[in-house]
Scaffold this motif. Structure first.
Motif, PDB file in Angstrom:
ATOM      1  N   THR A  86       1.564  -0.993   0.090  1.00  0.00           N
ATOM      2  CA  THR A  86      -0.056   0.030  -0.052  1.00  0.00           C
ATOM      3  C   THR A  86       1.146   1.159  -0.132  1.00  0.00           C
ATOM      4  O   THR A  86       2.506   1.067   0.314  1.00  0.00           O
ATOM      5  N   PRO A  87       0.065   2.615  -0.787  1.00  0.00           N
ATOM      6  CA  PRO A  87       1.454   3.308  -0.448  1.00  0.00           C
ATOM      7  C   PRO A  87       1.690   4.277   0.722  1.00  0.00           C
ATOM      8  O   PRO A  87       1.007   3.964   2.029  1.00  0.00           O
ATOM      9  N   GLY A  88       3.261   3.952   0.890  1.00  0.00           N
ATOM     10  CA  GLY A  88       3.933   4.697   1.864  1.00  0.00           C
ATOM     11  C   GLY A  88       4.222   3.779   2.463  1.00  0.00           C
ATOM     12  O   GLY A  88       5.121   3.520   3.530  1.00  0.00           O
ATOM     13  N   ARG A  89       4.055   2.737   2.325  1.00  0.00           N
ATOM     14  CA  ARG A  89       4.742   0.748   3.321  1.00  0.00           C
ATOM     15  C   ARG A  89       6.010   1.111   2.012  1.00  0.00           C
ATOM     16  O   ARG A  89       7.378   0.856   2.680  1.00  0.00           O
ATOM     17  N   PHE A  90       5.590  -0.188   1.162  1.00  0.00           N
ATOM     18  CA  PHE A  90       7.099  -0.649  -0.263  1.00  0.00           C
ATOM     19  C   PHE A  90       6.717   0.261  -1.367  1.00  0.00           C
ATOM     20  O   PHE A  90       5.943  -0.829  -1.871  1.00  0.00           O
ATOM     21  N   PRO A  91       7.242   1.317  -1.479  1.00  0.00           N
ATOM     22  CA  PRO A  91       6.484   2.034  -2.966  1.00  0.00           C
ATOM     23  C   PRO A  91       6.825   1.414  -3.692  1.00  0.00           C
ATOM     24  O   PRO A  91       7.161   1.932  -4.933  1.00  0.00           O
ATOM     25  N   GLY A  95       5.328  -5.451  -6.204  1.00  0.00           N
ATOM     26  CA  GLY A  95       4.192  -5.464  -6.803  1.00  0.00           C
ATOM     27  C   GLY A  95       4.296  -3.974  -7.558  1.00  0.00           C
ATOM     28  O   GLY A  95       3.908  -3.464  -8.726  1.00  0.00           O
ATOM     29  N   MET A  96       4.488  -2.984  -6.164  1.00  0.00           N
ATOM     30  CA  MET A  96       4.441  -1.416  -7.964  1.00  0.00           C
ATOM     31  C   MET A  96       5.671  -1.833  -8.698  1.00  0.00           C
ATOM     32  O   MET A  96       5.836  -1.502  -9.573  1.00  0.00           O
ATOM     33  N   THR A  97       6.643  -2.688  -9.089  1.00  0.00           N
ATOM     34  CA  THR A  97       7.892  -2.785 -10.218  1.00  0.00           C
ATOM     35  C   THR A  97       6.690  -3.401 -11.090  1.00  0.00           C
ATOM     36  O   THR A  97       7.087  -2.992 -12.309  1.00  0.00           O
ATOM     37  N   ALA A  98       6.260  -3.913 -10.533  1.00  0.00           N
ATOM     38  CA  ALA A  98       5.629  -5.208 -11.669  1.00  0.00           C
ATOM     39  C   ALA A  98       4.000  -4.380 -12.683  1.00  0.00           C
ATOM     40  O   ALA A  98       4.031  -3.902 -13.355  1.00  0.00           O
ATOM     41  N   LEU A  99       3.567  -3.176 -11.828  1.00  0.00           N
ATOM     42  CA  LEU A  99       3.002  -2.581 -12.389  1.00  0.00           C
ATOM     43  C   LEU A  99       3.461  -1.532 -12.998  1.00  0.00           C
ATOM     44  O   LEU A  99       3.072  -1.017 -14.280  1.00  0.00           O
ATOM     45  N   ARG A 100       4.660  -1.023 -12.696  1.00  0.00           N
ATOM     46  CA  ARG A 100       5.335  -0.369 -13.792  1.00  0.00           C
ATOM     47  C   ARG A 100       5.506  -0.155 -14.320  1.00  0.00           C
ATOM     48  O   ARG A 100       5.929   0.160 -15.552  1.00  0.00           O
ATOM     49  N   HIS A 119      11.435  -4.811   1.955  1.00  0.00           N
ATOM     50  CA  HIS A 119      10.571  -6.017   1.426  1.00  0.00           C
ATOM     51  C   HIS A 119      10.565  -7.020   1.623  1.00  0.00           C
ATOM     52  O   HIS A 119       9.494  -7.627   2.354  1.00  0.00           O
ATOM     53  N   LEU A 120      11.386  -7.762   1.144  1.00  0.00           N
ATOM     54  CA  LEU A 120      12.246  -8.889   1.222  1.00  0.00           C
ATOM     55  C   LEU A 120      12.624  -9.162   2.471  1.00  0.00           C
ATOM     56  O   LEU A 120      12.467 -10.660   3.515  1.00  0.00           O
ATOM     57  N   ALA A 121      13.727  -7.766   3.418  1.00  0.00           N
ATOM     58  CA  ALA A 121      13.717  -8.413   4.626  1.00  0.00           C
ATOM     59  C   ALA A 121      12.138  -8.856   5.524  1.00  0.00           C
ATOM     60  O   ALA A 121      12.050  -9.784   6.302  1.00  0.00           O
ATOM     61  N   VAL A 122      11.106  -8.095   5.950  1.00  0.00           N
ATOM     62  CA  VAL A 122       9.965  -7.993   5.629  1.00  0.00           C
ATOM     63  C   VAL A 122       9.533  -9.996   5.432  1.00  0.00           C
ATOM     64  O   VAL A 122       8.689 -10.844   6.410  1.00  0.00           O
ATOM     65  N   ALA A 123       9.567 -10.929   4.183  1.00  0.00           N
ATOM     66  CA  ALA A 123       9.434 -11.859   3.577  1.00  0.00           C
ATOM     67  C   ALA A 123      10.011 -12.418   4.664  1.00  0.00           C
ATOM     68  O   ALA A 123       9.268 -13.900   4.886  1.00  0.00           O
ATOM     69  N   GLU A 124      11.495 -12.313   4.896  1.00  0.00           N
ATOM     70  CA  GLU A 124      11.846 -13.474   5.272  1.00  0.00           C
ATOM     71  C   GLU A 124      11.668 -13.890   6.848  1.00  0.00           C
ATOM     72  O   GLU A 124      11.697 -14.459   7.213  1.00  0.00           O
TER      73      GLU A 124
END
Length: 256
Positions: A86-91, A95-100, A119-124
């Protein structure tokens, strides 16, 4: 190329990409959903099962972005929710890269990928090792990204990415229709609110014209002055005038 893993319960790629049953199932859910968010909650597990089959450990999320509207996100569990872009969290996440870029983005192993550190740190932290983001464009009405994550590394090889994109493309028109219907519902509600506001103001102006023997312009100017002095919206002052005069709130009648 990564080897194609064996997915128990997963239909053949050709069947996934060509079956019209997905569109029918999405339409059925849309017809029985009062809100866009309700439909997306029902559509997410359906898309997940049609794309990746019925296996354990799959977490999915769908993020919808629309002009002048809040972002709408639904997910199938805590890991996917934690990774919402969502905007402001992981700009700058997958996901945003895929959209761009307008094309799928995959992460084979979050432990070695260095493209989106935060983002990947949260995933881990949630034990997630594979990610896949699939973008959809709805023109001027918005865009969305469907994301999957699993605890297994290299879980989305190229062949799976291609089949996933084909399945999502099959259901894209129904998702777009759902977004458009929600926009029409919002427009209808805005128009109803505007008409209700106009009714109260018109009635109040008529009452002031009768009481003060003024014309419409003078009566409306009086209403605006009262609104300014009392620091209240014009509609609220108008409603008070109508309620004092008729002992009931103004109402607007719409045809069913």
């Amino acid at each position: 190329m990564d080897p194609l893993p064996s997915f128990p319960g997963r239909p053949a790629i050709f069947d996934l990409a060509s079956s019209p049953a997905l569109t029918d199932a999405l339409i059925e859910r849309l017809l029985h959903s009062e809100r866009l968010e309700d439909f997306l909650h029902q559509a997410l597990p359906l898309l997940t099962s049609r794309i990746l089959g019925d296996r354990d450990g799959i977490h999915a999320s769908l993020l919808l972005l629309r002009p002048r509207r809040p972002a709408l996100a639904v997910s199938s569990g805590d890991p996917a929710e934690a990774l919402h872009e969502t905007p402001g969290r992981f700009p700058g996440g997958p996901g945003m890269t895929a959209l761009r870029e307008g094309s799928p983005v995959r992460v084979g192993d979050t432990r070695t990928d260095r493209r989106w550190p935060a983002h990947l740190a949260v995933a881990e932290d949630h034990g997630i090792h594979s990610l896949l983001a699939l973008p959809l464009e709805f023109g001027e009405e918005g865009q969305c990204v469907l994301s999957f994550c699993t605890t297994r590394p290299r879980d989305f090889p190229p062949a799976v990415v291609d089949s996933a994109a084909a399945v999502l493309d099959r259901g894209a028109s129904v998702l777009h229709l759902a977004v458009r219907l929600d926009r029409y519902r919002a427009l209808e509600q805005d128009l109803r609110t505007a008409m209700s506001t106009r009714t109260a103001i018109d009635l109040a102006v008529g009452i002031l014209m009768a009481q003060d023997r003024s014309d419409q312009t003078g009566a409306f100017a009086l209403l605006k002055r009262a609104s300014h002095y009392r620091n209240l919206p014009v509609r609220d002052v108008a409603v008070e005038i109508v309620e004092r005069f008729s002992q009931r709130s103004p109402s607007t009648h719409f045809d069913a």
